[in-house]
Motif scaffolding. Structure first.
Motif, PDB file in Angstrom:
ATOM      1  N   ASP A 164       8.589  33.593  27.427  1.00  0.00           N
ATOM      2  CA  ASP A 164       7.684  34.744  27.439  1.00  0.00           C
ATOM      3  C   ASP A 164       6.871  34.748  26.141  1.00  0.00           C
ATOM      4  OD1 ASP A 164       6.607  37.435  27.146  1.00  0.00           O
ATOM      5  OD2 ASP A 164       7.983  38.040  28.732  1.00  0.00           O
ATOM      6  N   PRO A 165       5.550  34.906  26.229  1.00  0.00           N
ATOM      7  CA  PRO A 165       4.714  34.897  25.017  1.00  0.00           C
ATOM      8  C   PRO A 165       5.148  35.891  23.949  1.00  0.00           C
ATOM      9  CG  PRO A 165       3.336  34.768  26.972  1.00  0.00           C
ATOM     10  CD  PRO A 165       4.742  35.014  27.459  1.00  0.00           C
ATOM     11  N   LYS A 166       5.814  36.980  24.349  1.00  0.00           N
ATOM     12  CA  LYS A 166       6.204  37.980  23.342  1.00  0.00           C
ATOM     13  C   LYS A 166       7.282  37.463  22.386  1.00  0.00           C
ATOM     14  CE  LYS A 166       9.571  40.418  26.289  1.00  0.00           C
ATOM     15  NZ  LYS A 166       9.829  41.703  26.980  1.00  0.00           N
ATOM     16  N   TRP A 167       7.940  36.335  22.774  1.00  0.00           N
ATOM     17  CA  TRP A 167       8.961  35.793  21.890  1.00  0.00           C
ATOM     18  C   TRP A 167       8.430  34.650  21.028  1.00  0.00           C
ATOM     19  CZ3 TRP A 167      11.711  39.628  21.776  1.00  0.00           C
ATOM     20  CH2 TRP A 167      12.218  40.276  22.915  1.00  0.00           C
ATOM     21  N   LYS A 168       7.138  34.390  21.088  1.00  0.00           N
ATOM     22  CA  LYS A 168       6.577  33.360  20.219  1.00  0.00           C
ATOM     23  C   LYS A 168       6.753  33.770  18.761  1.00  0.00           C
ATOM     24  CE  LYS A 168       2.698  30.179  19.854  1.00  0.00           C
ATOM     25  NZ  LYS A 168       1.428  29.723  20.475  1.00  0.00           N
ATOM     26  N   ASP A 169       7.199  32.846  17.924  1.00  0.00           N
ATOM     27  CA  ASP A 169       7.488  33.083  16.507  1.00  0.00           C
ATOM     28  C   ASP A 169       8.682  34.001  16.297  1.00  0.00           C
ATOM     29  OD1 ASP A 169       5.194  31.578  15.597  1.00  0.00           O
ATOM     30  OD2 ASP A 169       3.972  33.295  16.196  1.00  0.00           O
TER      31      ASP A 169
ATOM     32  N   PHE B  68       9.703  24.596  22.462  1.00  0.00           N
ATOM     33  CA  PHE B  68       9.312  24.373  21.071  1.00  0.00           C
ATOM     34  C   PHE B  68       7.842  24.702  20.830  1.00  0.00           C
ATOM     35  CE2 PHE B  68      13.369  22.248  21.163  1.00  0.00           C
ATOM     36  CZ  PHE B  68      13.898  22.625  19.939  1.00  0.00           C
ATOM     37  N   GLY B  69       7.098  24.894  21.920  1.00  0.00           N
ATOM     38  CA  GLY B  69       5.754  25.430  21.787  1.00  0.00           C
ATOM     39  C   GLY B  69       5.744  26.897  21.395  1.00  0.00           C
ATOM     40  N   GLN B  70       6.929  27.524  21.381  1.00  0.00           N
ATOM     41  CA  GLN B  70       7.057  28.927  20.959  1.00  0.00           C
ATOM     42  C   GLN B  70       7.169  29.051  19.436  1.00  0.00           C
ATOM     43  OE1 GLN B  70       6.083  30.893  23.296  1.00  0.00           O
ATOM     44  NE2 GLN B  70       7.908  31.986  24.005  1.00  0.00           N
ATOM     45  N   ASN B  71       6.910  27.970  18.735  1.00  0.00           N
ATOM     46  CA  ASN B  71       6.981  27.968  17.262  1.00  0.00           C
ATOM     47  C   ASN B  71       8.353  28.416  16.770  1.00  0.00           C
ATOM     48  OD1 ASN B  71       4.333  27.148  17.219  1.00  0.00           O
ATOM     49  ND2 ASN B  71       3.501  29.158  16.685  1.00  0.00           N
ATOM     50  N   ILE B  72       9.378  27.742  17.235  1.00  0.00           N
ATOM     51  CA  ILE B  72      10.740  28.078  16.833  1.00  0.00           C
ATOM     52  C   ILE B  72      10.914  27.853  15.331  1.00  0.00           C
ATOM     53  CG2 ILE B  72      13.163  27.390  17.061  1.00  0.00           C
ATOM     54  CD1 ILE B  72      12.687  26.894  19.977  1.00  0.00           C
ATOM     55  N   LYS B  73      11.550  28.819  14.698  1.00  0.00           N
ATOM     56  CA  LYS B  73      11.799  28.751  13.263  1.00  0.00           C
ATOM     57  C   LYS B  73      13.083  27.959  13.036  1.00  0.00           C
ATOM     58  CE  LYS B  73      11.692  31.961   9.328  1.00  0.00           C
ATOM     59  NZ  LYS B  73      11.654  33.418   8.987  1.00  0.00           N
ATOM     60  N   LEU B  74      12.991  26.862  12.292  1.00  0.00           N
ATOM     61  CA  LEU B  74      14.120  25.954  12.132  1.00  0.00           C
ATOM     62  C   LEU B  74      14.700  26.038  10.725  1.00  0.00           C
ATOM     63  CD1 LEU B  74      12.695  22.772  13.911  1.00  0.00           C
ATOM     64  CD2 LEU B  74      14.136  24.567  14.893  1.00  0.00           C
ATOM     65  N   SER B  75      16.019  25.797  10.643  1.00  0.00           N
ATOM     66  CA  SER B  75      16.702  25.786   9.357  1.00  0.00           C
ATOM     67  C   SER B  75      17.768  24.708   9.394  1.00  0.00           C
ATOM     68  CB  SER B  75      17.350  27.146   9.077  1.00  0.00           C
ATOM     69  OG  SER B  75      18.141  27.094   7.895  1.00  0.00           O
ATOM     70  N   ARG B  76      18.204  24.261   8.218  1.00  0.00           N
ATOM     71  CA  ARG B  76      19.355  23.362   8.099  1.00  0.00           C
ATOM     72  C   ARG B  76      20.568  24.136   7.603  1.00  0.00           C
ATOM     73  NH1 ARG B  76      19.248  17.971  10.045  1.00  0.00           N
ATOM     74  NH2 ARG B  76      17.070  17.324  10.148  1.00  0.00           N
ATOM     75  N   ASP B  77      20.538  25.461   7.787  1.00  0.00           N
ATOM     76  CA  ASP B  77      21.624  26.335   7.326  1.00  0.00           C
ATOM     77  C   ASP B  77      21.974  27.296   8.467  1.00  0.00           C
ATOM     78  OD1 ASP B  77      23.143  28.424   6.221  1.00  0.00           O
ATOM     79  OD2 ASP B  77      22.197  28.220   4.263  1.00  0.00           O
ATOM     80  N   ASP B  78      23.159  27.142   9.038  1.00  0.00           N
ATOM     81  CA  ASP B  78      23.560  27.982  10.173  1.00  0.00           C
ATOM     82  C   ASP B  78      23.598  29.457   9.817  1.00  0.00           C
ATOM     83  OD1 ASP B  78      24.021  26.438  12.557  1.00  0.00           O
ATOM     84  OD2 ASP B  78      25.695  25.473  11.557  1.00  0.00           O
ATOM     85  N   ARG B  79      24.045  29.773   8.611  1.00  0.00           N
ATOM     86  CA  ARG B  79      24.103  31.175   8.201  1.00  0.00           C
ATOM     87  C   ARG B  79      22.698  31.782   8.107  1.00  0.00           C
ATOM     88  NH1 ARG B  79      27.770  34.482   5.642  1.00  0.00           N
ATOM     89  NH2 ARG B  79      29.232  32.788   5.224  1.00  0.00           N
TER      90      ARG B  79
END
Length: 381
Positions: free
Chosen positions: A195-200, A235-246
């Motif tokens: 859903d576009p509302k969940w982008k970013d 991944f076109g939803q611009n998922i915010k990625l981290s290398r830290d699970d916390r």
């Protein structure tokens, strides 16, 4: 094409019946040996000879996960039952095992007997012809209790069904959400995340390396109704990625990214214990369900092992109810042995009877890892 060939192998695997191992017959009329106590080491005369030889060897050399709790669970009980056999435990992540062990073996140094870690580690060692078949080593009294295991038999991750024994695991948590922004029931299917509302607004541990996020993408990649196109769109939803699970869960509770894909169950439990509001979604809460993962609950036996009899004795102890319970509590897993309690675990982590889960730890899925990582590099910007 590489992708088509891999998917063909996967479909072939999913269509095959599980490999049935030859059941070992139990001789005599005596009851099975207790899981602990003074009767430990009893059994047939042949087994008693194995135990005596193991005591003469006096040592077992193993590699295992680098946490104090798991280290203790995999050593203390065994050394208490068999004080004549010392466990030399090397603490290391699965990714470090093959790069160290294989050069040692090429140099003629055969130092380890056994490795407890993830199935990717074991399958790498198997591919290098470094593992021995396990069924011939299952000669102790606990090894005769196959009916006490999930599905009525032992489980292996490898296609031949003999090199990588899987003894525990959990059902992976699909999502965690901020309940102030997403009341329970807001997300009913993975497709709702498009859903576009969940982008970013979605966070995730970076899946371009080994771990739960890569396994979750593998589940999506291979699940009907999702697939490769779904992964591209997600991944076109611009998922915010981290290398830290916390950090991923910090973003969720702060509301910066109120949805986490493949969240860490460990940190989620810590947050909830502190009274932080966090909605954890189980497999039953999402249409596509989830997958069963072995995590680090599998073992392989190195060929040309320096302590072959101690290895047989250790394996038999590891399959006992006592050892399985200790490991399950230390790792936060459910044992594949069905008489081991699970009341210390959140219900959403425990595999349900008669529910079919994708077994993400098995060889056909593990073999897709490199293909999926390369694909992710093209869709993650």
């Amino acid at each position: 094409m590489k992708e088509c060939a891999a998917m063909h192998r996967l479909r072939t695997f999913l269509s095959l019946a599980a490999i049935t191992l030859v059941l070992a017959a139990c001789g005599g009329t005596s009851a099975p040996a207790p899981v602990s106590g003074p009767a430990a080491g009893t059994g047939t005369p042949e087994w008693q000879q194995v135990v005596a030889a193991a005591k003469r060897e006096g040592k077992l050399a193993m590699s295992g996960p680098p946490t104090d709790e798991i280290h203790e669970a995999l050593t203390k009980g065994f050394e208490k039952r068999y004080p004549e056999i010392k466990v030399d435990y090397v603490s290391e992540p699965g990714s470090a095992v093959a790069p160290k062990v294989l050069p040692q073996r090429q140099a003629g140094q055969y130092l380890l007997d056994l490795v407890v870690n993830g199935t990717t580690t074991q399958l790498t060692l198997m591919g290098a012809n470094a593992l021995d078949p396990i069924p011939p080593l299952l000669v102790g009294p606990e090894s005769q209790n196959r009916a006490k295991w999930r599905g009525g038999d032992f489980e292996f991750s490898d296609n031949p069904g003999k090199y990588n024994f899987v003894f525990g695991g959990v059902v992976k948590t699909p999502l965690a959400t901020n309940p102030a922004q997403l009341p329970p029931g807001t997300i009913k299917t993975y497709n709702d995340l498009l859903d576009p509302k969940w982008k970013d607004k979605i966070a995730m541990y970076d899946p371009r390396g080994a771990g739960a996020s890569l396994a979750t993408v593998t589940f999506m990649y291979t699940t009907p109704g999702l697939g490769k196109d779904y992964v591209t769109r997600l991944f076109g939803q611009n998922i915010k990625l981290s290398r830290d699970d916390r950090q991923v869960l910090d973003w969720v509770v702060r509301g910066d990214s109120p949805i986490a894909v493949a969240p860490s169950e460990k940190f989620a439990a810590e947050f909830q214990e502190k009274g932080i509001k966090l909605n954890i979604m189980g497999a039953e809460d999402i249409k596509e369900g989830s997958y069963l993962t072995a995590g680090v609950a599998s073992f392989g036996v190195l060929n040309r092992a320096p302590h072959p009899n101690a290895t047989k004795v250790y394996i038999d102890w590891l399959l006992s109810q006592e050892a399985q319970l200790a490991f399950a509590k230390a790792a936060g897993y459910a044992s594949m042995r069905t008489d081991v309690p699970t009341d210390f675990l959140p219900a959403y982590l425990v595999p349900k009877p008669n529910v079919q889960y994708q077994e993400n730890h098995k060889q056909p899925f593990v073999e897709l890892k490199d293909e999926i990582i390369e694909y992710l590099k093209t869709v993650i910007k």
